[in-house]
Design a protein around this motif. Structure first.
Motif: not given
Lengths: 408, 408
Positions: A237, A241, A244, A264, A267
């Protein structure tokens, strides 16, 4: 072995030792260089008080933690992985898969990643054709929900196809839903170059999720599958992030096609905004939960509303015509923009960006913190503004601090 | 007959003599007053060079034509209608229909119309309950295409119902499509006050179009049907476009629910923006031609994206809490805002609006033209900014020129 190759092996090892966006690790590499940083991180070398101060300063300028208690915590964090280091084996794995590792300073390194400042990745593990990655101005990120609707699928497919036809590279993740539709559309539309790039959260040796295996194999064959973590790394996870920020930094425009209220994709949009990239979103029915995140971006994030490929190309073009932002890692490449273009750009700046430009020193550099004082703007506004000025060649960063760029 | 009643009869006559937004006529009324203006317009009185200069100045400050050749052209334009003037008959017609004529200075006159400056209507012909029209902060315009889709119908109905339930008045035209759905929804949701207001392009003696006759009768019974043109006037294309400025000025927020790429609703949005009202639009499918105008507003016009009633109420609330903008015609009513609130508002202003505020004189007034020079902003930006500052009580207009408001 050349210095660049020693650097490559060291970064291969460091990318296994440190999680993405490990601020202390990245500051250590910035100050000591990759080879010595590896020696220090593995406990072979020590650091003196002067270097400790330099790391502390690099962290402060790069937006890291305000107080730093020294390297001990980090060394403890890295220690359990030292025994597993086998960078040569990892490099060989990639070679066997038809891939390679690229590092800052390589001709193939995408210069726009320097806009991430201290958060620039150590390296990129890359499966696919050895062909120049696109500049930011020629790359568009298409992102969104895994559980896309038929509306999202159709819009994504159309956009990706049209962008590839116009010679843009599509950048996305490797997930189901919008990501998959983006790659499929781009592969269908691709005419030359790299039609599509999948940025993975885990190692590129595995095509994850397994339902996308054939698709990602096709992306590797015609485009590129890249990751900052070494082969064998699980797509956690946390890594999703961090991943991204790479999608956001590679592209000049991040288009959120469909996203729920919490997603997401938002993000990624936030990363894009924080480094001054253009964030765009696709409108949809107010009765569709899958468009709520897009509408939220219009309201809160100042995202641009895009409804066709031409509008996206136009957003990229406004940036692309001044060339990509080349960081210092890339050997201070000459920008495409020149004084005359710079003056024209200058005229179109917002009042805030003009104030920020005035606050930028000509020769010495200034930290973000100092710029907030001089320009009288908040840190968020300063970072976003620097990103915009950077893309126009009006500002340039050196080790996390900023001065005027060549077009200013 | 009181001066106010003489003024009423004169304005009733002038509203038949002059088309809406007849700049020269409005400047003449501003300078000479309605009673003398009628005498001049009908050729009973003449004007001297001093008054001619005053009219010229009023035109210049009010955004009228830069050069003005004198009153002759206008007198020729008005002459053919002089024989038809019968203001007492027109007033009687309205009384018979249960209506009335209101003029600036009446308690019932909506103070927010003063934000139109020189383009403030001469009067409003009004059918419906004699009940105070809402302040801008309590009125929301819902506008859009005649050929609305089922999506537009459903969204408009929901919004209008919810707004009326929250005590807002809905403002719209009298056409098929979005206008009709807005009135229906508001009538269903109305709990007290005027749930909905139809602003007509033609006279209020006829409910046009005939397919909306029953609906408009219901609007007149529970809400209000108003127009600036006298009974018997046809709803011409020109009057439709001028009517849109009244819809925009009556409401604090104009919401475009559905609109094609070229649509009258965008004209209303443009009016709203030009006097500093909030423009909002509803997103929809990029495959729907009826949402293309809304998406265009997001891109070009900086419209706010709204997806539910709460978001609209929030936009109105941001303005409403400082009370409605009361023009000078309304006898300089005390504003709800006070110094303390003004200071808080001040903090939230954009850089441009702060610059404009600084440029506003404290005691004397300054024309828009002069403000563009002092503030270094374009005339469009100055007008929009003055509208915003006006709504916050930070700026106030006197005969087309501006100075600081009570909250500044």
């Amino acid at each position: 072995m050349s210095a660049q190759e020693k650097d490559r092996v060291a970064r291969a090892a460091l990318s296994r030792l440190m999680e993405p966006q490990d601020s202390v690790g990245l500051a250590l590499v910035q100050v000591a260089g990759a080879v010595d940083a590896l020696g220090i991180a593995t406990g072979e070398l020590g650091i003196g008080p002067a270097m400790e101060q330099e790391i502390s300063a690099a962290l402060r300028d790069g937006g890291g933690p305000a107080t730093w208690a020294g390297l001990q915590d980090s060394l403890r964090r890295w220690a359990p992985r030292v025994a597993d280091l086998a960078p040569d084996r990892d490099l060989e794995t990639l070679r066997r898969l038809g891939g390679r590792l690229i590092i800052p300073g390589d001709d193939l390194w995408p210069g726009q990643l320097a806009d991430l400042g201290l958060q620039e990745p150590l390296c990129l593990w890359w499966r696919g054709l050895e062909q120049e990655l696109p500049s930011a101005g020629r790359a568009i990120a298409l992102v969104g929900s895994r559980d896309s609707t038929s509306y999202g699928a159709s819009v994504t497919g159309d956009f990706a196809f049209g962008l590839a036809q116009r010679g843009f590279s599509v950048v996305s993740g490797g997930a189901y839903g919008i990501d998959a539709h983006a790659h499929r559309g781009a592969l269908n539309g691709g005419v030359a170059g790299l039609p599509t790039i999948a940025v993975m959260a885990g190692g590129v040796d595995r095509f994850y999720p397994s339902g996308n295996e054939d698709l990602l194999r096709a992306v590797a064959a015609q485009g590129a599958v890249i990751s900052e973590v070494p082969p064998g790394s699980a797509p956690t996870r946390y890594r999703f992030l961090q991943r991204n920020r790479l999608i956001a930094a590679l592209a000049s425009v991040t288009v959120v096609v469909e996203a729920r209220w919490r997603s997401g994709a938002l993000n990624t949009a936030h990363h894009a905004e924080s480094i001054g990239r253009v964030v765009a979103a696709v409108p949809g029915s107010i009765h569709s939960a899958n468009s709520a995140g897009c509408h939220r971006l219009f309201r809160d994030g100042g995202a641009v509303c895009v409804t066709d490929v031409g509008e996206i190309a136009e957003l990229a073009g406004a940036i692309g015509e001044f060339g990509s932002q080349d960081g210092d890692h890339n050997g201070n490449k000459e920008r495409n923009g020149n004084k005359k273009q710079g003056a024209a750009v200058h005229d179109g700046l917002s009042l805030e960006d003009l104030i920020l430009l005035d606050a930028l020193p000509l020769r010495s550099t200034s930290s973000v913190e100092k710029l907030t004082v001089v320009a009288g703007l908040g840190p968020e506004a300063v970072r976003a503004g620097l990103g915009r000025l950077g893309l126009l060649g009006l500002a340039v960063s050196e080790r996390g601090a900023w001065k005027r760029g060549k077009n200013a």
